[in-house]
Scaffold this motif. Sequence first.
Motif, PDB file in Angstrom:
ATOM      1  N   LEU B  96       0.860  -1.183   0.000  1.00 31.35           N
ATOM      2  CA  LEU B  96       0.000   0.000   0.000  1.00 31.35           C
ATOM      3  C   LEU B  96       0.897   1.233   0.000  1.00 31.35           C
ATOM      4  O   LEU B  96       0.798   2.074  -0.877  1.00 31.35           O
ATOM      5  CB  LEU B  96      -0.937  -0.010   1.218  1.00 31.35           C
ATOM      6  N   THR B  97       1.763   1.340   1.000  1.00 34.36           N
ATOM      7  CA  THR B  97       2.724   2.449   1.043  1.00 34.36           C
ATOM      8  C   THR B  97       4.052   1.911   1.562  1.00 34.36           C
ATOM      9  O   THR B  97       4.084   0.969   2.349  1.00 34.36           O
ATOM     10  CB  THR B  97       2.263   3.573   1.978  1.00 34.36           C
ATOM     11  N   PHE B 185     -10.391  10.111   2.220  1.00 34.02           N
ATOM     12  CA  PHE B 185      -8.940  10.128   2.376  1.00 34.02           C
ATOM     13  C   PHE B 185      -8.516   9.119   3.438  1.00 34.02           C
ATOM     14  O   PHE B 185      -9.278   8.786   4.344  1.00 34.02           O
ATOM     15  CB  PHE B 185      -8.469  11.524   2.808  1.00 34.02           C
ATOM     16  N   GLY B 186      -7.265   8.673   3.340  1.00 36.01           N
ATOM     17  CA  GLY B 186      -6.718   7.733   4.309  1.00 36.01           C
ATOM     18  C   GLY B 186      -6.081   6.560   3.589  1.00 36.01           C
ATOM     19  O   GLY B 186      -6.074   6.511   2.352  1.00 36.01           O
ATOM     20  N   GLY B 187      -5.543   5.619   4.336  1.00 35.80           N
ATOM     21  CA  GLY B 187      -4.923   4.433   3.736  1.00 35.80           C
ATOM     22  C   GLY B 187      -5.953   3.686   2.909  1.00 35.80           C
ATOM     23  O   GLY B 187      -6.977   3.263   3.436  1.00 35.80           O
ATOM     24  N   GLN B 188      -5.646   3.514   1.616  1.00 35.47           N
ATOM     25  CA  GLN B 188      -6.645   2.941   0.703  1.00 35.47           C
ATOM     26  C   GLN B 188      -6.534   1.411   0.678  1.00 35.47           C
ATOM     27  O   GLN B 188      -6.171   0.794  -0.327  1.00 35.47           O
ATOM     28  CB  GLN B 188      -6.477   3.551  -0.693  1.00 35.47           C
TER      29      GLN B 188
END
Lengths: 119, 444
Positions: B96-97, B185-188
């Motif tokens: 994810l990131t 918004f936020g961790g997808q």
Amino acid sequence: MKIGRLVCGLTLGLGLAVTVCLTARAAEKSIKLPDDNVMAQLKPGPYVEVVRGNCSACHSTDYIVRQPASDAKKWEAEVQKMIKVYGAPITEADAKAIVEYLATAYGEAGGKEKEVKKQ
Amino acid sequence: MSPHELPKVAQGVSRRRFVRALGTFAGSGLWWASGRPGGVPQPLWGAGRCGAPSPYSEATGEEVAMSRSLDAVETDPAIAGRPLVRYPEKTDLILLTSRPPQLETPKRYFAHAITPNEAFFVRYHILPIPTSVDLATWRLKLGGVVDKPLELSMDDLKTKFEKASVVAVNQCSGNGRSRFAPRVFGGQWGDGAMGNAEWTGARLRDILTAAVPKPDAVEVTFNGLDEPTAPSVPDFVKSLRVAHIVDDPDVLVAYEMNGQALPMLNGFPARLVVPGWYSTYWVKNLSEITVLDHEFDGFWMKTAYRIPDTPCGCVEPGSKPARTVPINRMNVKSVIASPADGTHARVGDVLKIEGVAFDGGYGVTEVFVSSDGGATWQSAELGRDFGRYSFREWSCGLKAQRPGPLRLMVRAVNRVGESQPAEPLWNPAGYLRNVVDHVDIQVM
């Protein structure tokens, strides 16, 4: 606790070598994190370097490119959240440039229709 | 029907009432995503029990290895375009990131009750995160309004307190956030910000008791070795009520995960385990516990990780809640691990549909599978019971009887009759997602 001999393992991921080191008695553990995701490059455009310079200090760019496409108002709120809530040290001029870049490159229209206004 | 009304139907404590609710949903046509051509298809199977073998039995030969013409990584928009990466002590996970790292577990792992350590998801908030811990110098400090402040080594944790274990689900508050509509918004995350493990360690209440809290102690905060990038960034600190810790013997300071030392990215050398509660409370790389005589007002409790103060934790999509509370216990949820979305099967194939179900600690008692848009539901076979906080495996064998697109759905019910909504609940931060899961397959 006695520290044992270091034993390191090598694995491959995303083309990058990462290591895990453990002592024989597991008294110490060390890892090496891979570099930032090369597949999460910011779209080219005016002020992209301002974005990279400010935002990348605290997080990789995949935090940006994964967010929902949003208009300038929503991106402005997000940038202000980074400044006011998370304490990001971003100047007013840079914040304005960042919002302009994001609303264009990651705007609701997909960033194709809009032209970036030059300062 | 507005989304926040749905849980009322599902909250009925009687089984009969729940089944009636299922009928209502099916009749309203809410089970199907709008815009699907051809409307609700004819049921392919009747009601009743699934003809599945126990999930622990060997394959009977009747089950077929379904051809996966498309990989789920490519067909699922939630994870499309995200690379598989291999981080230290981890297997291939969906990135994810990268900084701070957030890694997602592929959905196929949720065919099994226990998630392997190497496949367990990873989520950090701030940088830098710890990449090296030496147990010779690591100490867990406990201070604040106590008579006997502690500094515990790993040996102390293992020898001075009774060893306790619990099998419990660790799920990110924002699991499934990428599927919110309207998006937030936020961790997808897709569906893989969760896992289930046997956690072993010392009971937090035993450690707390050893420190002798003063009578006015009300809350306890937890800090890990991750640090803010700049002094202006709020450190990741969470809190629990003293009463929660004292009342629940399963709240642990865990130093083992599935019988092994914790992977660094899952909290080595010790992490908090708060069974039934979202993983935001399960502080990793734990280093500091502080007992307070007042309510903690840190950023990660007072501002972040809050849900609408409504019975469902949800509001009308796109609206703002009037009041919020800290996120807490998990709701009922179930996922289909197999077949994967986009799987091709042939007429006559017996499909083994399988996955896991869980809740916030009552324990899942029934799982239902539908292949006709929710018109009829069949009771799935449940796997071994690892306790009320654990994933519960379920499986269902169904024969594909006619060609065409086929949507498989799953819905769990817990011991007090709570279930999952037919339409997704919505809140501004993208938390608590537990809408009925589905996969679309093709019968040729």
